[in-house]
Design a protein around this motif. Sequence first.
Motif, PDB file in Angstrom:
ATOM      1  N   LEU A  33       4.804  -1.308 -10.502  1.00 61.94           N
ATOM      2  CA  LEU A  33       4.847  -2.350 -11.753  1.00 61.94           C
ATOM      3  C   LEU A  33       3.365  -3.158 -11.643  1.00 61.94           C
ATOM      4  O   LEU A  33       3.119  -4.042 -11.016  1.00 61.94           O
ATOM      5  CB  LEU A  33       5.610  -3.594 -11.512  1.00 61.94           C
ATOM      6  N   TRP A  34       2.244  -2.565 -12.310  1.00 69.82           N
ATOM      7  CA  TRP A  34       0.940  -3.127 -11.795  1.00 69.82           C
ATOM      8  C   TRP A  34       0.667  -4.410 -12.319  1.00 69.82           C
ATOM      9  O   TRP A  34       0.130  -5.087 -11.419  1.00 69.82           O
ATOM     10  CB  TRP A  34      -0.189  -1.990 -12.357  1.00 69.82           C
ATOM     11  N   SER A  35       1.145  -4.775 -13.655  1.00 70.44           N
ATOM     12  CA  SER A  35       0.777  -6.181 -13.916  1.00 70.44           C
ATOM     13  C   SER A  35       1.484  -7.023 -12.964  1.00 70.44           C
ATOM     14  O   SER A  35       0.836  -8.396 -12.610  1.00 70.44           O
ATOM     15  CB  SER A  35       0.949  -6.372 -15.591  1.00 70.44           C
ATOM     16  N   ASP A  36       2.851  -6.882 -12.979  1.00 72.52           N
ATOM     17  CA  ASP A  36       3.245  -7.698 -11.984  1.00 72.52           C
ATOM     18  C   ASP A  36       2.642  -7.841 -10.427  1.00 72.52           C
ATOM     19  O   ASP A  36       2.561  -8.985 -10.093  1.00 72.52           O
ATOM     20  CB  ASP A  36       4.726  -7.304 -11.631  1.00 72.52           C
ATOM     21  N   PHE A  37       2.338  -6.858 -10.111  1.00 76.80           N
ATOM     22  CA  PHE A  37       1.757  -6.897  -8.802  1.00 76.80           C
ATOM     23  C   PHE A  37       0.544  -7.780  -8.662  1.00 76.80           C
ATOM     24  O   PHE A  37       0.417  -8.411  -7.905  1.00 76.80           O
ATOM     25  CB  PHE A  37       1.443  -5.218  -8.213  1.00 76.80           C
ATOM     26  N   TRP A  38      -0.674  -7.405  -9.686  1.00 75.89           N
ATOM     27  CA  TRP A  38      -1.793  -8.083  -9.594  1.00 75.89           C
ATOM     28  C   TRP A  38      -1.608  -9.784  -9.813  1.00 75.89           C
ATOM     29  O   TRP A  38      -2.044 -10.619  -9.155  1.00 75.89           O
ATOM     30  CB  TRP A  38      -2.637  -7.706 -10.635  1.00 75.89           C
ATOM     31  N   VAL A  39      -0.652 -10.072 -10.881  1.00 78.52           N
ATOM     32  CA  VAL A  39      -0.587 -11.390 -10.967  1.00 78.52           C
ATOM     33  C   VAL A  39       0.026 -12.046  -9.723  1.00 78.52           C
ATOM     34  O   VAL A  39      -0.485 -13.035  -9.375  1.00 78.52           O
ATOM     35  CB  VAL A  39       0.453 -11.691 -12.186  1.00 78.52           C
ATOM     36  N   ASN A  40       1.024 -11.446  -9.158  1.00 77.46           N
ATOM     37  CA  ASN A  40       1.662 -11.845  -8.044  1.00 77.46           C
ATOM     38  C   ASN A  40       0.732 -12.015  -7.027  1.00 77.46           C
ATOM     39  O   ASN A  40       0.585 -13.119  -6.104  1.00 77.46           O
ATOM     40  CB  ASN A  40       2.935 -10.930  -7.551  1.00 77.46           C
ATOM     41  N   SER A  41      -0.317 -10.995  -6.628  1.00 80.46           N
ATOM     42  CA  SER A  41      -1.253 -11.134  -5.594  1.00 80.46           C
ATOM     43  C   SER A  41      -2.249 -12.298  -5.936  1.00 80.46           C
ATOM     44  O   SER A  41      -2.588 -12.905  -4.894  1.00 80.46           O
ATOM     45  CB  SER A  41      -1.957  -9.767  -5.459  1.00 80.46           C
ATOM     46  N   ILE A  42      -2.550 -12.564  -7.150  1.00 81.79           N
ATOM     47  CA  ILE A  42      -3.570 -13.417  -7.255  1.00 81.79           C
ATOM     48  C   ILE A  42      -2.831 -14.863  -6.924  1.00 81.79           C
ATOM     49  O   ILE A  42      -3.433 -15.536  -6.147  1.00 81.79           O
ATOM     50  CB  ILE A  42      -3.930 -13.692  -8.756  1.00 81.79           C
ATOM     51  N   LEU A  43      -1.618 -15.047  -7.493  1.00 76.98           N
ATOM     52  CA  LEU A  43      -0.926 -16.190  -7.047  1.00 76.98           C
ATOM     53  C   LEU A  43      -0.652 -16.312  -5.355  1.00 76.98           C
ATOM     54  O   LEU A  43      -0.922 -17.471  -5.003  1.00 76.98           O
ATOM     55  CB  LEU A  43       0.338 -16.227  -7.896  1.00 76.98           C
ATOM     56  N   GLY A  44      -0.523 -15.281  -4.930  1.00 75.28           N
ATOM     57  CA  GLY A  44      -0.269 -15.310  -3.449  1.00 75.28           C
ATOM     58  C   GLY A  44      -1.298 -15.719  -2.751  1.00 75.28           C
ATOM     59  O   GLY A  44      -1.456 -16.655  -1.825  1.00 75.28           O
ATOM     60  N   VAL A  45      -2.462 -15.176  -3.016  1.00 81.65           N
ATOM     61  CA  VAL A  45      -4.039 -15.328  -2.456  1.00 81.65           C
ATOM     62  C   VAL A  45      -4.225 -16.832  -2.455  1.00 81.65           C
ATOM     63  O   VAL A  45      -4.538 -17.574  -1.679  1.00 81.65           O
ATOM     64  CB  VAL A  45      -5.037 -14.451  -2.893  1.00 81.65           C
TER      65      VAL A  45
END
Lengths: 363, 69
Positions: free
Chosen positions: B25-37
């Motif tokens: 789930l790429w968009s989920d993964f990228w949004v989540n990782s930006i928020l995570g960082v």
Amino acid sequence: MRKEQISDKEAIILIMMFIIGTTLIVGTGGNAKNDAWISGILATFSFIPLLLIFSRLLSLFPGKDLFDIFSMVFGKVPGKILSAIYIWYSFHLGGLVLRNFGEFVNVVAFPETPLFIPMLCLGIVCIAAVYLGIEVMSRTTAIFVPLIISIVFVVLILGIPQLRMDYIQPILGNGFTTILVGAFSTFSFPMAETVIFLCIFTSLQTKKSPKRVYIWGTFIAASMIIIITIRNIAVLGNLAGNFYFPSYVAASRIRVGNFIQGVEVTVSFVFILGVFVKCTVCLLAACKGIAKVFNLKDYRSIVVQTGLLMIYFSYTVYYTIIEMNYWINKIYPYYAFPMQVIIPVITWIIAEIKKSRQPLTNK
Amino acid sequence: MIIFVIIGYTFLVIFSFIPLYKKKLWSDFWVNSILGVLSFTIAVLISFNVKIPSPAKPIANLITSIFGK
């Protein structure tokens, strides 16, 4: 995925808990001194048109939330900008509520514990609740609400010997302007914050239920708030506006004989549940908004990070409780006014115009 | 304190980021990782007692400049 649905009763309870949540403790209309109850009544009446607008928006677009409505009414890019404003607003509101709770625990119960710990604990509970979804949330609230209402009324009855009704006089003693200012702060602090529910009520049963839910929830909550405000004024007099947590102080005055004392602990139980509901609703709205803006598959994948950000935000937003109190009373009503009134009203007007034109274009 | 932060975020990476990566789930993964960082950065700063600028003061200044005290 299975569609989530909540019944009208659960939705009413959710709105009720959302409104009374922090207000029961923090108190309303502090500017109006012993006329705060009049400003409560005024605020309730001035909220009625806005309430009808909110419910009309929900029933015009059944099954859609505010972010969908924005993109349908204003188009794609302006819709995303407006959605971003609402994501910020719900995120900020959740952070403020969490901070309220942290200060309450710090002032009242655990003065030596770092402020961060109680907020982290409650924040993790909120993250779990949002992760499980709105159904679980509303049913949890529905289980606790009879307990909450009975606690509020038992404390009210036990407090009757402490009441001094002459504290309420003179009515209108401070002039009408202070009452209007108090009414404005009451209007924006608990009442109009229900705009957040536009973002999460996609799961109501019928087209008529939004109106019912909004009216009943607001009515019950407003009557409870007004009764509690009268109680606080009658116990504490003119001082009621000077405390950070007037209900807590008013309940701590209760002494029946020598054995019923320390009733204020029950009040803090009510407060904790209210904060839980409010914070959960805000977090859910923020997560749903982020998921809508970035076209995510499910809002659940970002709940943990958004919740953690909310906890850190609530930790860093103010330096002291004095700043918090100043912000709540003086700044917040003006800051929240565009999000609470102006944008929904404009959206409603444009939506009505578009809806009335649509049948013509179809023919 | 920093130890707790690192341990906590390690668990988060194992239990929330890797499943998203595996499901593609790429968009989920990228949004989540930006928020995570972002949240990891703030957590580290808090654990070092750095004062993070809050939006409360600028908003208060803006409102008081418009409406007066």
